[in-house]
Scaffold this motif. Structure first.
Motif, PDB file in Angstrom:
ATOM      1  N   VAL A  46       0.673  -1.313  -0.123  1.00  0.00           N
ATOM      2  CA  VAL A  46       0.055   0.003  -0.097  1.00  0.00           C
ATOM      3  C   VAL A  46       1.057   1.241   0.014  1.00  0.00           C
ATOM      4  O   VAL A  46       0.608   2.393  -0.723  1.00  0.00           O
ATOM      5  N   PHE A  47       1.896   1.224   0.759  1.00  0.00           N
ATOM      6  CA  PHE A  47       2.889   2.345   0.849  1.00  0.00           C
ATOM      7  C   PHE A  47       3.448   2.739  -0.603  1.00  0.00           C
ATOM      8  O   PHE A  47       3.529   3.841  -1.240  1.00  0.00           O
ATOM      9  N   ASP A  48       3.844   1.435  -1.482  1.00  0.00           N
ATOM     10  CA  ASP A  48       4.192   1.870  -2.625  1.00  0.00           C
ATOM     11  C   ASP A  48       3.098   2.150  -3.546  1.00  0.00           C
ATOM     12  O   ASP A  48       3.555   3.227  -4.118  1.00  0.00           O
ATOM     13  N   VAL A  49       2.087   1.646  -3.515  1.00  0.00           N
ATOM     14  CA  VAL A  49       0.906   2.303  -4.344  1.00  0.00           C
ATOM     15  C   VAL A  49       0.891   3.686  -3.982  1.00  0.00           C
ATOM     16  O   VAL A  49       0.517   4.526  -4.876  1.00  0.00           O
ATOM     17  N   LEU A  50       0.796   4.093  -2.840  1.00  0.00           N
ATOM     18  CA  LEU A  50       0.282   5.423  -2.700  1.00  0.00           C
ATOM     19  C   LEU A  50       1.626   6.508  -3.112  1.00  0.00           C
ATOM     20  O   LEU A  50       1.221   7.574  -3.530  1.00  0.00           O
ATOM     21  N   THR A  51       2.796   6.030  -2.918  1.00  0.00           N
ATOM     22  CA  THR A  51       3.904   6.987  -3.120  1.00  0.00           C
ATOM     23  C   THR A  51       4.290   6.977  -4.569  1.00  0.00           C
ATOM     24  O   THR A  51       5.171   7.905  -4.808  1.00  0.00           O
ATOM     25  N   PRO A  59       1.377  10.373  -7.277  1.00  0.00           N
ATOM     26  CA  PRO A  59       1.867   9.801  -6.030  1.00  0.00           C
ATOM     27  C   PRO A  59       1.468  10.930  -5.003  1.00  0.00           C
ATOM     28  O   PRO A  59       1.341  11.934  -5.080  1.00  0.00           O
ATOM     29  N   TRP A  60       0.995  10.306  -3.928  1.00  0.00           N
ATOM     30  CA  TRP A  60       0.842  10.849  -2.657  1.00  0.00           C
ATOM     31  C   TRP A  60       1.866  11.430  -2.054  1.00  0.00           C
ATOM     32  O   TRP A  60       3.020  10.901  -2.151  1.00  0.00           O
TER      33      TRP A  60
END
Length: 103
Positions: A46-51, A59-60
């Motif tokens: 999830v961190f990868d997908v968000l960033t 990206p967030w």
């Protein structure tokens, strides 16, 4: 390595159970029944997908990504693992910076 093989087996088993849950009534893993390695990978994924920039989204910001994961502790993620993830923010940011340079 033996460690990576164990993680792969855990993730594969979790993925199999998840597919089973999606096709049947709630018969699969929840909470502590989900292998720890799969719970760790879920946070990292999830961190990868968000960033990361994706064809369908920008990206967030990093801090928003950490905050989103923190908000999801207890509902989507294991609270103890989120605490551990957040405790190594500096290392995570260093790794992310290295990957961003490769992109």
């Amino acid at each position: 390595s033996v460690f990576l093989e164990k993680i792969n087996r855990s993730i594969t088993e979790y993925d199999r159970k998840l597919r089973q849950i999606k096709t049947q009534k709630a018969t699969g893993y929840v909470g502590e029944d989900i292998p720890g390695s799969a719970r760790i990978v879920a946070i990292a994924d999830v961190f990868d997908v968000l960033t990361m920039k994706r064809p369908y989204k920008e990206p967030w910001p990093i801090e928003d990504s950490f905050a989103g994961i923190e908000r999801s502790a207890g509902s989507h993620f294991d609270p103890g693992l989120v605490k551990g993830f957040l405790s190594i923010k500096d290392e995570i940011m260093q790794i992310k910076e290295q990957w961003d340079k490769k992109e």
